[in-house]
Design an enzyme around this catalytic site. Structure first.
Site, mmCIF file in Angstrom:
data_model
loop_
_atom_site.group_PDB
_atom_site.id
_atom_site.type_symbol
_atom_site.label_atom_id
_atom_site.label_comp_id
_atom_site.label_asym_id
_atom_site.label_seq_id
_atom_site.Cartn_x
_atom_site.Cartn_y
_atom_site.Cartn_z
ATOM 1 N N CYS B 177 40.036 -7.125 10.993
ATOM 2 C CA CYS B 177 39.231 -5.902 11.039
ATOM 3 C C CYS B 177 37.857 -6.101 10.425
ATOM 4 O O CYS B 177 36.837 -5.829 11.035
ATOM 5 C CB CYS B 177 39.974 -4.784 10.330
ATOM 6 S SG CYS B 177 38.957 -3.368 9.957
ATOM 7 N N LYS B 185 32.259 -5.261 15.243
ATOM 8 C CA LYS B 185 32.097 -4.746 16.613
ATOM 9 C C LYS B 185 31.497 -3.347 16.608
ATOM 10 O O LYS B 185 30.658 -3.025 17.435
ATOM 11 C CB LYS B 185 33.418 -4.801 17.381
ATOM 12 C CG LYS B 185 34.420 -3.754 17.029
ATOM 13 C CD LYS B 185 34.615 -2.716 18.111
ATOM 14 C CE LYS B 185 35.574 -1.650 17.642
ATOM 15 N NZ LYS B 185 36.978 -2.012 17.742
ATOM 16 N N TYR B 318 40.524 -4.011 25.438
ATOM 17 C CA TYR B 318 39.450 -3.242 24.823
ATOM 18 C C TYR B 318 38.445 -4.163 24.147
ATOM 19 O O TYR B 318 37.256 -3.898 24.128
ATOM 20 C CB TYR B 318 39.987 -2.143 23.896
ATOM 21 C CG TYR B 318 40.473 -2.562 22.541
ATOM 22 C CD1 TYR B 318 39.597 -2.693 21.475
ATOM 23 C CD2 TYR B 318 41.820 -2.808 22.305
ATOM 24 C CE1 TYR B 318 40.048 -3.078 20.226
ATOM 25 C CE2 TYR B 318 42.274 -3.189 21.065
ATOM 26 C CZ TYR B 318 41.383 -3.322 20.020
ATOM 27 O OH TYR B 318 41.830 -3.697 18.784
ATOM 28 N N GLU B 322 34.582 -3.842 25.011
ATOM 29 C CA GLU B 322 33.666 -3.518 23.908
ATOM 30 C C GLU B 322 32.583 -4.576 23.773
ATOM 31 O O GLU B 322 31.397 -4.266 23.647
ATOM 32 C CB GLU B 322 34.442 -3.384 22.587
ATOM 33 C CG GLU B 322 35.273 -2.107 22.508
ATOM 34 C CD GLU B 322 36.116 -2.005 21.240
ATOM 35 O OE1 GLU B 322 36.588 -0.908 20.927
ATOM 36 O OE2 GLU B 322 36.317 -3.036 20.549
ATOM 37 N N HIS B 590 29.282 25.153 18.304
ATOM 38 C CA HIS B 590 28.241 25.059 19.316
ATOM 39 C C HIS B 590 26.964 24.513 18.719
ATOM 40 O O HIS B 590 26.586 24.934 17.621
ATOM 41 C CB HIS B 590 28.000 26.463 19.877
ATOM 42 C CG HIS B 590 27.198 26.492 21.118
ATOM 43 N ND1 HIS B 590 27.566 25.804 22.256
ATOM 44 C CD2 HIS B 590 26.028 27.103 21.404
ATOM 45 C CE1 HIS B 590 26.660 26.023 23.198
ATOM 46 N NE2 HIS B 590 25.716 26.805 22.703
ATOM 47 N N GLU B 595 33.606 20.865 21.370
ATOM 48 C CA GLU B 595 33.953 22.246 21.716
ATOM 49 C C GLU B 595 34.506 22.370 23.135
ATOM 50 O O GLU B 595 35.143 23.360 23.471
ATOM 51 C CB GLU B 595 32.756 23.191 21.532
ATOM 52 C CG GLU B 595 31.633 22.973 22.520
ATOM 53 C CD GLU B 595 30.477 23.977 22.354
ATOM 54 O OE1 GLU B 595 30.746 25.139 22.050
ATOM 55 O OE2 GLU B 595 29.320 23.575 22.542
#
Lengths: 493, 615
Positions: B177, B185, B318, B322, B590, B595
């Protein structure tokens, strides 16, 4: 400037409205069901700015302010970009006119979109200023003074609010502008004094600073009244450390125009009782808003208002003192002044009126976000409010100072990136309030607002696995309680 | 009644029962056996007629040591006990001897230990082992487990050693990680996003010199500096908590014992009561000519001292998407070679949208091709490589010239070279993963595993951290909470980010049948994109609800900016039983992207269009 407010809810069983004596631009099809509507028209602000259909949010609120906030964030991104290997000549210059034009074009497209939507749903739109004649009758006056008499079974008042000008300060309305004007300025406001400590004031001062303008904010007492005060002071700390000049405990006493057109503002520093002054290109009042109720002849219809706030008194069903007249949005007493609450309240009202629904609007735990340079999102109770309701002993507050990963390489200061979760102390520690200060606070807060809606407890939140590496994951990693006195600074990964 | 031979006492294990125990009964049996092992200074499992067993009993009698015996031929369930013992110790025969919780082995090994003095040493020691816990692997899972165990007052060691990649890249403490995963990354992704921000900023009125170039070295150095500080931070936090950190390669040599080999080849042996395997995974190579010599992987990319130039990314994981995404975002010419589908295991509708956004933004895709050979045309930094690939559907072959070939075709567990066979820890021979029960325990009871080496568990940092922490707490009696591997949110940091939690539409359909699901979805246009003039109707939101369970949300998918930030809170809400009704009742914030989930109206079954209009 406009407005006919109509609730757009087609295809619901509806009562036929009373025949109206009016002349409309759009021919009406026979038998077309019509939604209830009402029309209002507010006076233009002193600076004379006008806009189209859609109300505050679209024209002079959420939309343009978030876009200007974004413009300011992009200014930060340009500075960060250098650290991330992009070879950009610094400092970049900002062209207000170009930004304003782009934003105004977008707003106009939204105005147009609203009109089209009304048309599609067969809502009649009248660009007239309205006032009550009696309980069932409204008089609309168009720009060219043509009068239209309208009547309906149901009338909804959704006229919103407008910025307040100070009444006792010389020169305030002649020379000052408000948020009604700032987004429609064609030229840069230049060196600006923002007066007020509302979220509108802080947001405007924030993006003006971010766009490279010399910006001062003048605060009489506390920033962001009603919001959690620890968060509020972190917000202003961040602004201060990013170049906004903050004058605390000061109140303006007069504004004068100098021969070169600039504005000289004189104020009293109440912390020391001295008078001081400064010269600005623009003075922006953001000291609060007044509901648009005075020109409506509400007395004529028998609609009662709160004499102090001038807002319309409503019950849980949004009904005013007159059973077939309703009020929603910023104009209604005791409602949060937020677009999404107004939208939902309007929709629910229409569903109750014509859709056989009895659903009431739930105004508890409404999430919101203040788009200051460092965004502040919150839902539920402030720490003060939680303590007031439940007592200090019953409350556990978990908190953390964290550093967004992107800040590291950009060498940005994260001193104000802070999260706090206010819970009841008794296990499973139901969450009463969440407060998040950091990038993308709005996006982070939305989902957690749902969590609170689902009755989330602290235990459930921390059992949620984080998404790495995000800022939001810090929320589910909160472990340090204020009561423990331990250092809440997040270290490591 | 069986008789006991003094000074030993007889231990009783089983109540009379059936000969084929249920899994519950097996667990119960395992627990009781472990109790016997833990609860007795010397525990001998034997058979009353076995001459070897008799010798061992004599040995302990002669030493004057009190011991406990279980005669397998005299208890009702002896066969099951023997089977369970072989599962626990990987030893099928009796006698099976434990001293101070250490598995000694059989008769011969006990006598050997006696001769070498080890037996006496073990008998004398208050604790038989030097450590309470040795963690092999200093990544997210291992470190969190080690730190938590140390906080609980245990004596803990972490063995971490990074075997250099075929290209010679290695790194510091912290695992994938921190060094070659999430952290670099996301930072490179951020660099690419800033490139987009620079383009957007002109639309928002910012003016600066027209030509903006990206400097790979500046970025990489800044990122590596940050990683260096994290490595240091990890060392510091281990030290603060009193965890012994040894920068050596750990492998099991016998029960409860690991050999640690350092960079210079010096070997040291350590013993511990419990072990946690947290060795993680490393990128897989293709096994074609030229792959290890000329290709790089994600292990190398983030610290590459030169700009990779025109790059071929092989794979559709992924990691592949990525990397391809940020490289393209930094202005490089990028091609992705995909054997079959994008983002296997993720919702395929969204996966395709991820891909098509990348394609619209300049990433080329070569689908249904696999490389068969990589040749070097020119040396250099970067050099020039010729890649030959063949179609997966026919005889067609193609060639391409690239500066860099990045392999991202999957990862292999680091489990085959750590001596697991010596102590009988079972792995899945096909993929090298370690199967564990619901408390992360392997088939050898004192050996546990966390993180990416686990079979059938999500390979995610926060999962490993949580699992490691909870494991330490359980091991040391602080809690009984188990790690919940269900509904784990994650985000793919492709140029358009994809966040999800719960089930993909495919998986939901498989589990619940299409007719029991309602899928709500919409495209959306982030406000910030409008003025920037970026593609309308690209971002996408989808939830999958189970109609049979009050429209509970069982799948959440969002494709758009800040997807990770959006998804986190919704994951918490799903943990609390999120339903469609609650979504509808919640007020939006908003103007945000998040939302959109509070106003989802269009169902897939309705077939209505989901293009977005208005505010």
């Amino acid at each position: 400037m406009s407005v006919l407010q109509a609730m757009a809810l087609p295809a619901m069983p509806q009562r036929q409205p009373q025949p109206t004596k009016e002349f409309l631009n759009t021919p009406e099809k026979q038998g077309t069901p019509r939604a209830p509507w009402m029309a209002v028209r507010a006076p233009p602000p002193p600076a004379g700015t006008r806009w189209g259909l859609g109300g505050t949010c679209v024209n002079v609120g959420c939309i343009p302010k978030k876009l200007m906030h974004q413009a300011a964030l992009l200014g930060g991104a340009i500075r960060d970009a250098g650290r991330y290997g992009w070879e950009v000549a610094q400092p970049a210059r900002h062209d207000w006119s170009k930004m304003a034009e782009a934003i105004q074009n977008h707003v106009r497209s939204l105005n147009w979109g609203h009109r089209v939507q009304l048309q599609e749903r067969k809502v009649k739109y009248l660009n007239v200023k309205a006032r009550f004649i009696d309980k069932h009758t409204v008089l609309g006056v168009s720009k060219d003074k043509k009068e239209t008499l309208l009547s309906a079974d149901h009338i909804v008042i959704a006229t919103g609010g407008r910025p307040r000008y100070p009444t006792l300060i010389q020169g305030a309305s002649e020379y000052g502008i408000t948020s009604d004007d700032i987004f429609w300025l064609k030229e840069s406001p230049g060196k600006t004094l923002v007066v007020g400590a509302s979220y509108v004031a802080l947001e405007c001062a924030g993006f003006l600073t971010g766009l490279g303008l010399d910006t001062t904010i003048m605060i009489r007492s506390i920033p962001l009244r009603g919001f959690d005060q620890q968060m509020a002071s972190l917000v202003t700390d961040h602004m201060a450390s990013h170049g906004t000049r903050i004058l605390r405990g000061c109140t303006p006493s007069r504004v004068a125009r100098l021969p070169d057109g600039r504005l000289q503002v004189t104020w009293e520093d109440r912390t020391c009782g001295k008078e001081d002054s400064g010269v600005f290109n623009t003075v922006l009042w953001a000291i609060g808003r007044v509901p648009e109720t005075r020109g409506l002849n509400l007395e004529g219809a028998g609609v009662e208002t709160n004499p102090e706030s001038q807002k319309i008194l409503v019950d849980a069903r949004d009904t005013t003192s007159v059973p077939h007249i309703y009020a929603i949005g910023d104009v209604a007493e005791g409602r949060p002044e937020l677009t999404p609450t107004a939208i939902m309240a309007g929709k629910l009202l229409a569903q109750r009126l014509f859709g056989g629904s009895s659903d009431l609007m739930d105004y508890s735990n409404v999430p919101t976000t203040v788009f200051t340079p460092l965004e502040y999102g919150c839902v539920g109770l402030s720490e003060e409010e939680a303590v007031a309701r439940h007592g200090q002993e019953q409350i556990e507050v978990y908190h953390a100072y964290y550093k967004p990963l992107e800040f590291t390489v950009a060498e940005q200061d994260a001193s104000q990136c802070y999260i706090k979760m206010v819970c009841l102390r008794q296990p499973p520690q139901p969450v009463l309030g969440l407060h998040f200060l950091g990038p993308n606070a709005g996006e982070v807060t939305q989902g957690f607002a749902l969590g609170i809606k689902c009755g989330a407890s602290y235990e459930q939140v921390i059992r949620t696995v984080g998404i790495h590496p995000t800022c939001a994951e810090e929320m589910v990693k909160l472990r340090i309680s204020k009561r423990s006195g331990l250092d809440p600074t997040v270290t490591g990964c | 009644m069986p008789t006991s031979s003094p000074p030993g006492r007889r231990a009783r294990v089983l109540s009379p029962g059936t000969s084929r125990p249920s899994s519950e009964a097996r667990e119960e049996l395992r627990r009781r056996l472990l109790e016997l092992i833990e609860g007795n200074r010397v525990m001998i499992f034997s058979k009353s007629y076995c001459p070897h067993s008799a010798r061992v009993k004599e040995l302990f009698s002669s030493l004057g040591v009190d011991y406990n015996i279980l005669e397998l031929d005299q208890v009702d369930d002896g066969a099951n006990v023997q089977e369970m013992l072989s599962e626990i110790t990987n030893q099928k025969t009796v006698p099976n001897i434990f001293v101070n919780k250490v598995h000694m082995g059989g008769c011969d090994r006990t006598f050997q230990a006696h001769q070498s003095g080890l037996l006496q040493k073990i008998l004398q020691e208050e604790s038989a082992y030097e450590y309470d816990l040795i963690v092999i692997g200093g990544g997210s899972g291992g470190l969190s487990c080690a730190k938590e165990a140390a906080i609980l007052g245990r004596k803990v060691m972490v063995l971490d050693f990074v075997v250099p990649s075929p290209r010679g890249t290695s790194w510091g403490l912290g695992g994938t990680c921190v060094n070659v995963g999430c952290i670099p990354k996301k930072l490179m992704h951020q660099a690419a996003l800033l490139g987009q921000a620079l383009r957007d900023s002109r639309k928002f009125g910012w003016e600066y010199s027209q030509q903006v170039k990206h400097n790979w070295e500046t970025m990489t150095e800044a990122i590596q500096n940050h990683i260096g500080s994290l490595n240091w931070g990890y060392r510091l936090s281990l030290r603060e908590r009193g965890v012994t950190y040894v920068n050596s390669y750990g492998e099991f040599v016998e029960h409860h014992t690991v050999k640690a080999t350092n960079r210079k080849g010096q070997e040291t042996y350590y013993t511990s009561a419990n072990f946690v395997i947290a060795t993680g995974e490393r990128p897989r190579y293709l096994g074609i000519p030229g792959d290890k010599e000329f290709c790089i992987t994600s292990d190398d990319l983030f610290s590459l001292p030169y700009c990779p130039g025109k790059t071929l990314v092989v794979g559709a994981s992924y990691v592949a998407l990525e990397c391809a995404g940020f490289l393209a975002g930094l202005g490089l010419d990028v091609t992705v070679m995909v054997r079959s589908i994008l983002l296997r295991g993720f919702d395929q509708e969204v996966a395709e949208k991820v891909g098509s956004y990348m394609q619209q933004h300049g990433v080329k895709f070569l689908r249904k091709f696999v490389p068969v050979m990589v040749q070097q045309l020119e040396k250099g930094s970067p050099g020039k490589l010729k890649v030959t690939a063949k179609s997966t559907e026919g005889p067609e072959t193609i060639e391409g010239v690239y500066n860099t070939v990045l392999l991202a075709i999957g990862r292999d567990s680091c489990t085959r070279n750590i001596g697991l066979e010596k102590i009988g820890v079972r792995i899945n021979e096909k993929n090298g993963k370690i199967p564990v029960n619901d408390v992360e325990q392997t088939n050898v009871p004192y050996v546990y595993a966390v993180g990416d080496v686990l079979e059938g568990k999500p390979e995610l940092t926060p999962v490993a951290i949580q699992a490691g922490k909870l494991l330490a707490r359980r091991l040391h009696g602080a809690s009984s909470e188990k790690c919940d591997y269900f509904s784990i949110p994650t985000t793919v940091f492709t140029p358009l980010e994809y966040g999800c939690c719960g089930l993909s539409e495919e998986k939901a359909t498989e589990l619940y049948m299409k007719e029991n699901l309602e899928v709500y979805h919409t495209l959306f246009w982030p406000l910030e994109w409008t003025v920037a003039g970026r593609d309308n109707n690209t971002c996408y939101a989808k939830i999958i609800c189970n109609k049979l369970d009050q429209d509970r949300v069982i799948g959440f998918h969002v494709l758009g900016p800040n997807a990770g930030e959006i998804t986190q809170g919704f994951a918490a809400a799903m943990k609390c039983g999120l339903t469609k009704q609650l979504l509808d009742e919640t007020i939006g914030i908003h103007p945000t992207c998040g939302e959109v989930f509070t106003t989802l109206e269009i169902t897939k079954s309705s077939g209505l269009a989901v293009t977005q209009q208005g505010c």
